[in-house]
Design a protein around this motif. Structure first.
Motif, PDB file in Angstrom:
ATOM      1  N   LYS A  60       0.835  -1.186   0.000  1.00 40.39           N
ATOM      2  CA  LYS A  60       0.000   0.000   0.000  1.00 40.39           C
ATOM      3  C   LYS A  60       0.879   1.250   0.000  1.00 40.39           C
ATOM      4  CE  LYS A  60      -3.792   2.011   2.650  1.00 40.39           C
ATOM      5  NZ  LYS A  60      -4.575   1.945   3.857  1.00 40.39           N
ATOM      6  N   GLY A  61       0.431   2.293  -0.702  1.00 40.89           N
ATOM      7  CA  GLY A  61       1.175   3.542  -0.736  1.00 40.89           C
ATOM      8  C   GLY A  61       1.182   4.218   0.628  1.00 40.89           C
ATOM      9  N   ILE A  62       2.210   5.012   0.884  1.00 35.58           N
ATOM     10  CA  ILE A  62       2.288   5.752   2.146  1.00 35.58           C
ATOM     11  C   ILE A  62       2.332   7.246   1.829  1.00 35.58           C
ATOM     12  CG2 ILE A  62       3.459   3.899   3.404  1.00 35.58           C
ATOM     13  CD1 ILE A  62       6.069   5.531   3.106  1.00 35.58           C
ATOM     14  N   PRO A  63       1.677   8.054   2.663  1.00 36.85           N
ATOM     15  CA  PRO A  63       1.761   9.501   2.456  1.00 36.85           C
ATOM     16  C   PRO A  63       3.141  10.004   2.857  1.00 36.85           C
ATOM     17  CG  PRO A  63       0.472   9.011   4.417  1.00 36.85           C
ATOM     18  CD  PRO A  63       0.823   7.701   3.786  1.00 36.85           C
ATOM     19  N   VAL A  64       3.670  10.944   2.087  1.00 31.75           N
ATOM     20  CA  VAL A  64       4.967  11.522   2.405  1.00 31.75           C
ATOM     21  C   VAL A  64       4.830  13.035   2.525  1.00 31.75           C
ATOM     22  CG1 VAL A  64       6.334   9.666   1.393  1.00 31.75           C
ATOM     23  CG2 VAL A  64       5.661  11.583  -0.035  1.00 31.75           C
ATOM     24  N   TYR A  65       5.606  13.597   3.434  1.00 32.90           N
ATOM     25  CA  TYR A  65       5.514  15.012   3.780  1.00 32.90           C
ATOM     26  C   TYR A  65       6.885  15.654   3.761  1.00 32.90           C
ATOM     27  CZ  TYR A  65       0.935  13.722   5.607  1.00 32.90           C
ATOM     28  OH  TYR A  65      -0.346  13.256   5.740  1.00 32.90           O
ATOM     29  N   SER A  66       6.879  16.952   3.474  1.00 31.51           N
ATOM     30  CA  SER A  66       8.063  17.774   3.612  1.00 31.51           C
ATOM     31  C   SER A  66       7.858  18.621   4.865  1.00 31.51           C
ATOM     32  CB  SER A  66       8.208  18.678   2.386  1.00 31.51           C
ATOM     33  OG  SER A  66       9.258  19.591   2.561  1.00 31.51           O
ATOM     34  N   VAL A  67       8.898  18.779   5.646  1.00 38.36           N
ATOM     35  CA  VAL A  67       8.818  19.571   6.875  1.00 38.36           C
ATOM     36  C   VAL A  67       9.461  20.922   6.620  1.00 38.36           C
ATOM     37  CG1 VAL A  67       9.455  19.690   9.311  1.00 38.36           C
ATOM     38  CG2 VAL A  67       8.936  17.490   8.267  1.00 38.36           C
ATOM     39  N   GLN A  68       8.780  21.984   7.025  1.00 36.08           N
ATOM     40  CA  GLN A  68       9.284  23.343   6.856  1.00 36.08           C
ATOM     41  C   GLN A  68       9.702  23.884   8.211  1.00 36.08           C
ATOM     42  OE1 GLN A  68       9.297  24.452   3.693  1.00 36.08           O
ATOM     43  NE2 GLN A  68       8.274  22.579   3.079  1.00 36.08           N
TER      44      GLN A  68
END
Length: 80
Positions: A56-64
């Motif tokens: 299953k795909g996983i959500p990915v995030y960039s941190v600012q």
């Protein structure tokens, strides 16, 4: 002596590190890490990706570090 680290977390971390080049971000975190830091750091969801070794795909995030008013506006537009 050779040392090796294996396991699901290490595999995911390696895949996320590889995505930094594709998305042009200094570091990318997974959805599980996002849940722990979302109230401390502003984050932007980049995508949901299929990580090799997972079904299953996983959500990915960039941190600012900090978002200015212009960045908040762009973040809103990007999310839409």
């Amino acid at each position: 002596m050779d040392y090796t680290v294996i396991g699901d977390m290490v595999n995911t971390a390696s895949r996320l590190e590889g995505l930094t080049k594709i998305y042009g971000r200094p570091f990318i975190i997974s959805g599980s890490v996002y849940e722990k830091v979302k109230d401390v750091f502003p984050c932007q969801q980049l995508d949901t990706v299929a990580v090799k070794g997972r079904h299953k795909g996983i959500p990915v995030y960039s941190v600012q570090r900090q978002l200015g008013s212009k960045e908040n506006e762009l973040e809103q537009l990007f999310s839409e």
